[in-house]
Design a protein around this motif. Structure first.
Motif, PDB file in Angstrom:
ATOM      1  N   PRO A  40       0.787  -1.233   0.000  1.00 56.98           N
ATOM      2  CA  PRO A  40       0.000   0.000   0.000  1.00 56.98           C
ATOM      3  C   PRO A  40       0.821   1.286   0.000  1.00 56.98           C
ATOM      4  N   ARG A  90       2.454   1.693  -3.365  1.00 55.97           N
ATOM      5  CA  ARG A  90       1.445   1.960  -4.400  1.00 55.97           C
ATOM      6  C   ARG A  90       0.959   3.408  -4.326  1.00 55.97           C
ATOM      7  N   ALA A  91       0.739   3.900  -3.101  1.00 55.47           N
ATOM      8  CA  ALA A  91       0.314   5.288  -2.938  1.00 55.47           C
ATOM      9  C   ALA A  91       1.390   6.243  -3.464  1.00 55.47           C
ATOM     10  N   GLU A 110      -4.636  -3.818 -12.835  1.00 57.18           N
ATOM     11  CA  GLU A 110      -4.558  -4.554 -11.589  1.00 57.18           C
ATOM     12  C   GLU A 110      -5.173  -5.933 -11.808  1.00 57.18           C
ATOM     13  N   ARG A 165      -8.241  -7.671  -7.177  1.00 59.27           N
ATOM     14  CA  ARG A 165      -7.770  -6.537  -6.378  1.00 59.27           C
ATOM     15  C   ARG A 165      -8.264  -5.199  -6.922  1.00 59.27           C
ATOM     16  N   LYS A 184      -9.686  -2.749  -4.231  1.00 59.11           N
ATOM     17  CA  LYS A 184      -8.632  -2.141  -3.414  1.00 59.11           C
ATOM     18  C   LYS A 184      -7.926  -1.031  -4.179  1.00 59.11           C
ATOM     19  N   MET A 185      -7.692  -1.274  -5.468  1.00 59.99           N
ATOM     20  CA  MET A 185      -7.030  -0.270  -6.289  1.00 59.99           C
ATOM     21  C   MET A 185      -7.881   0.989  -6.401  1.00 59.99           C
ATOM     22  N   GLU A 219      -7.742   2.876  -3.209  1.00 59.34           N
ATOM     23  CA  GLU A 219      -6.440   3.538  -3.039  1.00 59.34           C
ATOM     24  C   GLU A 219      -6.356   4.807  -3.870  1.00 59.34           C
ATOM     25  N   ARG A 264      -8.394   7.550  -2.249  1.00 59.09           N
ATOM     26  CA  ARG A 264      -7.785   8.065  -1.013  1.00 59.09           C
ATOM     27  C   ARG A 264      -6.532   8.902  -1.288  1.00 59.09           C
ATOM     28  N   THR A 265      -5.839   8.566  -2.382  1.00 64.04           N
ATOM     29  CA  THR A 265      -4.512   9.134  -2.626  1.00 64.04           C
ATOM     30  C   THR A 265      -4.507  10.331  -3.561  1.00 64.04           C
TER      31      THR A 265
END
Length: 235
Positions: free
Chosen positions: A148, A151-152, A173, A177, A180-181, A184, A187-188
């Motif tokens: 994580p 990846r961020a 991806e 997953r 999750k990607m 992320e 969020r990022t």
């Protein structure tokens, strides 16, 4: 038909071949008896879909994946050196694009063997076409790091490159997953960054949607757990 190494595009999913592949591809496939493939079972299924009457047992398959040694690859081209055409078949989409087929194409070029790429679906180009993002400059990065934190960090780097180079950034991806990607990314990345999710391209479940990160956060995430996706970022 001219002796050559033919790069044979494969369906991106459960699609009628006539929808996405020219009739010429079928003629080429039926004229070739030696195939370099990523996976023999899936290659055989694809060939049967092209022509149910094809004599699979009369064909020779050479497996090319990340475990294949350079010595083995050099031996794959012997039929071509004897004047017989060969085909390269990927798992999906176009051979040699994010695919080990590039190694055998490089060898063929070094040996002066004619290489013929056939027309067919490329998820990368289809995703760029459907995104509304910059099609003059784009970069495909394959898989991002799984960890994580890494990846961020990578997402932030791609976002910066998107801004400084005015360049569309693409990555993929593993389907299980995908959620999750997406989480992320939301969020990022900055709220104004645009995210296009292109999933199940050319298939019945095809989904191409472009929204800002902020808009995605409001709308909620689509459930794309088992669907092959390409993610695109742009300003």
């Amino acid at each position: 038909m001219e002796t050559a190494l033919y790069l044979v595009p494969v369906l991106l999913g459960d699609t009628d071949p006539e929808r996405v592949l020219p009739a010429w591809n079928r003629e080429v496939i039926l004229s070739v008896k030696h195939f370099i493939v990523e996976d023999v079972r899936s290659a055989r299924r694809f060939l049967k879909k092209i022509d149910r009457e094809i004599d699979i047992d009369s064909l020779t398959f050479y497996t090319l994946n990340k475990h294949t040694s350079p010595e083995e690859i050099s031996g794959f081209l012997r039929p071509l050196e004897q004047g017989l055409s060969m085909g390269v078949i990927s798992e999906a989409g176009c051979p040699a694009i994010a695919d080990p087929g590039a190694d055998v194409v490089a060898l063929a070029q070094r040996k002066g063997i004619k290489v013929v790429p056939l027309v067919g679906p490329s998820s990368i180009l289809l995703a760029v076409m459907g995104s509304g993002f910059n099609g003059q400059s784009f970069a495909f990065h394959g898989y991002l790091p799984i960890e994580p934190g890494e990846r961020a960090k990578r997402l932030k780097q791609l976002e910066q490159r998107m801004l400084t180079e005015d360049q569309t950034q693409l990555f993929i991806e593993t389907p299980y997953r995908n959620q999750k990607m997406i989480g992320e990314i939301l969020r990022t990345c900055c709220p104004q960054t645009k995210l296009c999710i292109a999933a199940g391209l050319t298939c019945e479940e095809e989904y191409i949607r472009t929204r800002t990160v902020k808009e995605w956060q409001k709308e909620g995430m689509p459930d794309l757990t088992k669907v092959p996706c390409i993610f695109l970022l742009y300003k």
